[in-house]
Design an enzyme around this catalytic site. Structure first.
Site, PDB file in Angstrom:
ATOM      1  CG  ASP A   5     100.799  -7.363  18.825  1.00 18.80           C
ATOM      2  OD1 ASP A   5     101.362  -7.036  19.832  1.00 18.80           O
ATOM      3  OD2 ASP A   5     101.387  -6.590  17.842  1.00 18.80           O
TER       4      ASP A   5
ATOM      5  NE  ARG B 151     105.382  -9.888  13.301  1.00 15.58           N
ATOM      6  CZ  ARG B 151     105.974  -9.212  14.555  1.00 15.58           C
ATOM      7  NH1 ARG B 151     106.188  -8.241  14.465  1.00 15.58           N
ATOM      8  NH2 ARG B 151     106.072 -10.115  15.500  1.00 15.58           N
TER       9      ARG B 151
HETATM   10  O1  MRU Z   1     106.767  -8.525  17.860  1.00 17.94           O
HETATM   11  P1  MRU Z   1     106.714  -7.251  18.079  1.00 17.94           P
HETATM   12  O2  MRU Z   1     107.865  -6.710  18.392  1.00 17.94           O
HETATM   13  O3  MRU Z   1     105.811  -6.663  16.779  1.00 17.94           O
HETATM   14  O4  MRU Z   1     105.346  -7.009  19.105  1.00 17.94           O
HETATM   15  C1  MRU Z   1     104.939  -5.698  19.819  1.00 17.94           C
HETATM   16  C2  MRU Z   1     104.270  -5.753  20.794  1.00 17.94           C
HETATM   17  O5  MRU Z   1     103.796  -6.758  21.376  1.00 17.94           O
HETATM   18  C3  MRU Z   1     103.604  -4.454  21.331  1.00 17.94           C
HETATM   19  O6  MRU Z   1     103.209  -4.351  22.756  1.00 17.94           O
HETATM   20  C4  MRU Z   1     102.401  -4.457  20.544  1.00 17.94           C
HETATM   21  O7  MRU Z   1     102.350  -4.354  19.223  1.00 17.94           O
HETATM   22  C5  MRU Z   1     101.712  -2.897  20.917  1.00 17.94           C
HETATM   23  S1  MRU Z   1     102.622  -1.762  20.114  1.00 17.94           S
HETATM   24  C6  MRU Z   1     102.256  -0.198  20.497  1.00 17.94           C
END
Ligand code: MRU
Length: 356
Positions: free
Chosen positions: A240, A88
């Protein structure tokens, strides 16, 4: 955090396998899944059986442990590290964790490599728990301040799932909320549904329910009017990847919520462990934004009238759709960053004061 009254972490190592909670099955089924190979770890990250920046970092670290259990040769380990990083693109914790592991593992002889890998992966996981706990204690002060002024329930809006399911324990955005609840402060959470994968509805609301925290799921476009009506006291979201200039990359839709918050003088906080800071990219345009399968938009999954999981198409068959998974919130819309070391301004100076 608790599920059915029993304390769980989101990932752990047991009998030469990595155990995860399969998040694609929540909230309808609670299934613990075994990852036995590095390939299993890569697939779990890609399919979002595990997701959330800190959790995918730890899953990748344990993925390298599994890679060593499979083959104790350094070229396999190197290839595994590259494949894990590519699984990812947006959350920087993934590369951060793999790089940290590889620093310890490159060139280590085969009799020691597994022990070192396991120790380091466990340490990354433990550190994340500690960081998230401290994010909570720091963020608690903001909630307490609002509560002391308002003397009534603090309404907090959050987007996506930056809860314990996205980390190892506590969560980032939810940790201040859990700490406030434990202290007896009345909180209520507006949970953005978070289309298309519904992490808010499926995961955040689920985990808040399990902890007994009042919450209401809202469609992603509802936050604006709630803010205009004075029904949101603050927003807390996760991230992220946060650049050292304070720009925040997070789940698609975060930016629009930050704009609405600015227009309505609602404080907009971003909670993050230091493992989510990108110290190298200077311009947010250079952050790789993941584009996922458009079927995640056009199909929805849920229980039918016989309680069976079904996937159904909701778009016209001929329509095209675009599924960008993240967006950028410029630092100027962020009231503050809540980190394990304290709260700072979303800027180079702010971050530098906390992290030398
Ligand atoms: O696509 P995802 O579900 O992995 O995205 C997660 C998010 O956007 C969260 O806000 C981010 O990873 C922070 S998690 C503590």
């Amino acid at each position: 955090m608790n599920i059915g009254g029993k304390a769980y972490r989101t990932i752990w190592f047991e009998n030469n396998s990595v155990k995860i909670i399969d998040q694609t099955k929540l909230p309808h089924q609670f299934i613990i899944k075994d990852l036995l190979t590095v390939k299993d770890s890569i697939n779990a990250i890609k399919k979002m059986e595990v997701r959330g920046a800190p959790l995918i970092g730890v899953t990748a670290a344990y993925g390298l442990v599994l890679s060593i259990i499979e083959h104790k040769d350094q070229s396999f380990l190197k290839k595994s590290s590259e494949d894990l990083i590519a699984s990812r693109p947006t959350a920087i914790n993934l590369k951060w964790a793999v790089d940290r592991m590889m620093k310890k593992l490159l060139g280590v002889n085969s009799s020691e490599v597994l022990k070192i890998a396991l120790e380091e992966a466990k340490m990354i996981a433990e550190e994340d728990v500690e960081f998230c706990k401290n994010i909570g204690l720091n963020g608690l002060k903001i909630i307490e301040e609002i509560y002391n002024k308002k003397k009534n329930t603090v309404n907090i809006l959050t987007h996506c799932n930056a809860g314990w399911l996205a980390t190892i324990d506590w969560g980032t955005a939810t940790s201040p909320i859990y700490h406030a609840h434990k202290k007896g402060i009345k909180v209520h959470v507006w949970v953005d549904e978070t289309r298309p994968r519904n992490q808010g509805a499926n995961l955040t609301s689920y985990e808040l329910n399990e902890e007994g925290i009042p919450n209401t799921i809202i469609a992603d476009n509802t936050g604006g009017i709630l803010m205009q009506r004075g029904q949101v006291d603050m927003c807390i979201v996760g991230t992220d990847r946060t650049l050292f200039n304070g720009d925040v990359c997070n789940k698609i839709g975060t930016y629009l919520k930050a704009l609405a918050a600015k227009d309505n003088n609602v404080p907009f906080y971003v909670a993050l462990p230091s493992s989510t800071i990108d110290w190298s990219i200077k311009d947010s345009k250079d952050i790789p934004i993941e584009e996922r399968d458009s079927a995640e938009l056009s199909f929805v999954e849920g229980l039918d009238k016989d309680d069976k999981l079904q996937k159904v198409l909701i778009y016209p068959q001929k329509s095209k759709s675009l599924n960008l998974a993240f967006d950028i919130t410029p630092a100027k819309y962020v009231t503050g960053l809540i980190t394990e070391k304290g709260i700072c301004e979303a800027s180079k100076n702010g971050l530098k004061k906390l992290f030398k």
